[in-house]
Design a protein around this motif. Structure first.
Motif, mmCIF file in Angstrom:
data_model
loop_
_atom_site.group_PDB
_atom_site.id
_atom_site.type_symbol
_atom_site.label_atom_id
_atom_site.label_comp_id
_atom_site.label_asym_id
_atom_site.label_seq_id
_atom_site.Cartn_x
_atom_site.Cartn_y
_atom_site.Cartn_z
ATOM 1 N N PHE A 88 -2.910 14.988 1.465
ATOM 2 C CA PHE A 88 -2.664 13.829 2.316
ATOM 3 C C PHE A 88 -2.510 14.183 3.792
ATOM 4 C CE2 PHE A 88 -0.299 10.276 4.112
ATOM 5 C CZ PHE A 88 -0.893 9.186 3.510
ATOM 6 N N ASP A 89 -1.787 15.246 4.095
ATOM 7 C CA ASP A 89 -1.428 15.538 5.485
ATOM 8 C C ASP A 89 -2.599 16.021 6.331
ATOM 9 O OD1 ASP A 89 1.238 14.792 5.226
ATOM 10 O OD2 ASP A 89 1.787 16.738 4.400
ATOM 11 N N HIS A 90 -3.647 16.563 5.706
ATOM 12 C CA HIS A 90 -4.802 17.024 6.490
ATOM 13 C C HIS A 90 -6.086 16.300 6.120
ATOM 14 C CE1 HIS A 90 -6.492 19.342 3.095
ATOM 15 N NE2 HIS A 90 -5.250 19.641 2.813
ATOM 16 N N LYS A 91 -5.990 15.292 5.268
ATOM 17 C CA LYS A 91 -7.189 14.609 4.798
ATOM 18 C C LYS A 91 -7.883 13.816 5.898
ATOM 19 C CE LYS A 91 -10.004 13.378 1.461
ATOM 20 N NZ LYS A 91 -10.903 14.348 0.850
ATOM 21 N N GLU A 92 -7.124 13.213 6.810
ATOM 22 C CA GLU A 92 -7.747 12.416 7.863
ATOM 23 C C GLU A 92 -8.667 13.261 8.729
ATOM 24 O OE1 GLU A 92 -4.498 8.838 8.574
ATOM 25 O OE2 GLU A 92 -4.586 10.525 9.969
ATOM 26 N N GLU A 93 -8.246 14.490 9.028
ATOM 27 C CA GLU A 93 -9.073 15.392 9.833
ATOM 28 C C GLU A 93 -10.349 15.748 9.098
ATOM 29 O OE1 GLU A 93 -8.884 19.950 11.575
ATOM 30 O OE2 GLU A 93 -7.026 18.880 11.134
ATOM 31 N N LEU A 135 5.637 16.627 -2.644
ATOM 32 C CA LEU A 135 5.343 15.251 -3.044
ATOM 33 C C LEU A 135 6.603 14.496 -3.432
ATOM 34 C CD1 LEU A 135 2.117 15.689 -5.235
ATOM 35 C CD2 LEU A 135 2.345 15.584 -2.750
ATOM 36 N N CYS A 136 7.723 15.187 -3.534
ATOM 37 C CA CYS A 136 8.972 14.596 -4.025
ATOM 38 C C CYS A 136 9.728 13.917 -2.884
ATOM 39 C CB CYS A 136 9.825 15.687 -4.663
ATOM 40 S SG CYS A 136 11.294 15.064 -5.514
ATOM 41 N N ASN A 137 10.395 12.797 -3.203
ATOM 42 C CA ASN A 137 11.234 12.078 -2.229
ATOM 43 C C ASN A 137 10.450 11.726 -0.964
ATOM 44 O OD1 ASN A 137 13.484 12.378 -3.968
ATOM 45 N ND2 ASN A 137 13.945 14.387 -3.089
ATOM 46 N N ARG A 138 9.244 11.236 -1.154
ATOM 47 C CA ARG A 138 8.384 10.920 -0.022
ATOM 48 C C ARG A 138 7.620 9.630 -0.286
ATOM 49 N NH1 ARG A 138 3.623 14.770 2.632
ATOM 50 N NH2 ARG A 138 2.872 13.219 4.124
ATOM 51 N N VAL A 139 7.532 8.794 0.729
ATOM 52 C CA VAL A 139 6.757 7.557 0.651
ATOM 53 C C VAL A 139 5.393 7.805 1.300
ATOM 54 C CG1 VAL A 139 6.607 5.136 1.335
ATOM 55 C CG2 VAL A 139 8.822 6.126 0.716
ATOM 56 N N PHE A 140 4.324 7.566 0.561
ATOM 57 C CA PHE A 140 2.958 7.718 1.071
ATOM 58 C C PHE A 140 2.379 6.331 1.349
ATOM 59 C CE2 PHE A 140 3.691 11.461 -1.520
ATOM 60 C CZ PHE A 140 3.132 12.491 -0.782
ATOM 61 N N HIS A 141 1.882 6.141 2.555
ATOM 62 C CA HIS A 141 1.143 4.910 2.850
ATOM 63 C C HIS A 141 -0.320 5.196 2.550
ATOM 64 C CE1 HIS A 141 0.526 0.940 4.489
ATOM 65 N NE2 HIS A 141 -0.464 1.406 5.237
ATOM 66 N N TYR A 178 0.805 -1.228 0.000
ATOM 67 C CA TYR A 178 0.000 0.000 0.000
ATOM 68 C C TYR A 178 0.842 1.285 0.000
ATOM 69 C CZ TYR A 178 -3.749 -3.237 1.310
ATOM 70 O OH TYR A 178 -4.628 -4.291 1.364
ATOM 71 N N ASP A 179 2.152 1.163 -0.111
ATOM 72 C CA ASP A 179 2.994 2.362 -0.204
ATOM 73 C C ASP A 179 3.067 2.861 -1.639
ATOM 74 O OD1 ASP A 179 3.486 2.377 2.474
ATOM 75 O OD2 ASP A 179 5.507 1.528 2.349
#
Length: 387
Positions: free
Chosen positions: A263-268, A216-222, A178-179
């Motif tokens: 991504f960083d504020h979507k959960e809220e 978004l660069c050099n970053r792994v998103f779960h 899922y990454d």
């Protein structure tokens, strides 16, 4: 989402009419001007200590309104707008051009510099995916090695099962199920599986007319469930030859990129109210408030509203308290009493006539409610404004 002037949130700034007969009857000295609009911003505002009347004749017009001349709310003009006195306002053409009619008393219409320039930002795309060059799904066993490459396109890699080791511009990353990761144009990237690793992954190589944000660069998103579901829709679109499915694939890829940006504020955001449910509630409340305002001179109860709009009394109570912080019964009472004040100010009707007109059960009940609300009986209030 833009609101219209028929929305209940416009009420602090004005009300809605269905024809201009009121102007002819009550304001014979008003003048009417046609304004042609093309600008997408303004740096001055209008105000008047008397009502102004605005009607959109062509195009789509945004009306910016404020109580202090600094903070503005935007509404699309729908029906004929009657502004409340001391409201600051101006107009922006949402369409290429538009025209409005404005009726006002010339001596009372003032023009002020706005505290800051107000600009309308149209709903346009900021992500232009020019082409999906290739997409493929691969399964790799243990000890697989891809020696690496750099190219002038964006590349999305999503791990569906297993895990993989990656190297991007000399920095090592470990990706599990899922990454997801994006390679930017010009980045050298390679990947491999260890002797105890297997991996299934999706690769999408695409060309954009825009530059994606560095965040978004050099970053792994779960990836969360929402991104996973869009990727599944993307896979379905690229595997079938139905009409315009390629367009769908590009739209799904766009959606993935947008969700990564959020991504960083979507959960809220996801933890809050369902946006469709919220829109339904606001639309229902608006319809109820418009009905109340249009029938303010009729006798009706909260139960009548429940029957007309097919809602339970508890649901109606929650709708009003959540959005207006007041009960529906108190809202109706406040509105009727405020309208009574305006009718008394006109000095054209007796107190008894006003009580009957607004549907109060008796003049004594009306007087008691009026005095509780404003500290004066209707008769004393009439004397205070007409000594």
């Amino acid at each position: 989402m833009l609101k219209r002037t028929t929305h209940y949130q416009f009420q602090p700034y004005g009300s809605i009419l269905y024809d201009l007969s009121e102007v002819a009857e009550q304001h014979a000295d008003y003048q009417q001007n046609a304004l042609k609009l093309t600008a997408k911003s303004f740096s001055h505002v209008y105000s008047s200590n008397e009502p102004c009347y605005i009607q959109c004749k062509s195009g789509i017009v945004l009306m910016a309104v404020s109580k202090d001349g600094d903070t503005f709310e935007n509404f699309v003009i729908h029906r004929i707008v009657k502004t409340n006195p001391e409201t600051f306002f101006n107009f922006i053409s949402i369409s290429d051009d538009a025209e409005i009619d404005i009726c006002y008393r010339k001596s009372n219409l003032e023009i002020h510099p706005a505290a800051h320039e107000v600009t309308f930002s149209p709903m346009v795309t900021n992500l232009h995916i020019h082409e999906i060059l290739t997409t493929f799904y691969q399964v790799r066993k243990e000890d697989y090695v891809f020696p690496g490459e750099a190219h002038s396109y964006y590349e999305l890699v999503y791990i569906d099962h297993g895990s993989m080791e990656m190297d991007v511009d000399g920095k090592a990353y470990s990706l599990s199920k899922y990454d997801l990761m994006l390679y930017y144009p010009g980045q050298f990237h390679s990947h491999y599986t260890k002797h105890d690793q297997t991996c299934s992954y999706l690769t999408v190589i695409f060309k954009m007319d825009d530059t994606l944000a560095d965040s978004l660069c050099n970053r792994v998103f779960h990836t969360r469930k929402d991104i996973y579901q869009v990727l599944c829709s993307f896979m379905k679109a690229v595997q079938t030859e139905d009409y315009l499915n390629q367009e769908l694939a590009i739209l799904y890829l766009k959606e993935v990129i947008i969700l990564l940006h959020q991504f960083d504020h979507k959960e809220e955001v996801d933890a809050g109210i369902n946006p469709m449910q919220q829109h339904y509630e606001h639309t229902l409340l608006n319809e109820i408030l418009v009905y109340i305002n249009n029938n303010i001179c009729s006798a009706f109860t909260v139960e009548d509203l429940c029957i007309k709009f097919s809602v339970s009394r508890s649901s109606l109570q929650n709708l009003f308290r959540t959005n207006l912080h007041i009960s529906p019964k108190q809202y109706i009472s406040n509105l009727k009493l405020n309208h009574a004040k305006l009718l008394i100010q006109e000095h054209n009707r007796t107190i008894s006539e006003i009580s009957d007109m607004l549907g109060f059960t008796s003049i004594h009940y009306f007087s008691r409610k009026f005095k509780k609300q404003y500290g004066l009986s209707p008769t004393d209030y009439s004397k205070s404004i007409h000594p």
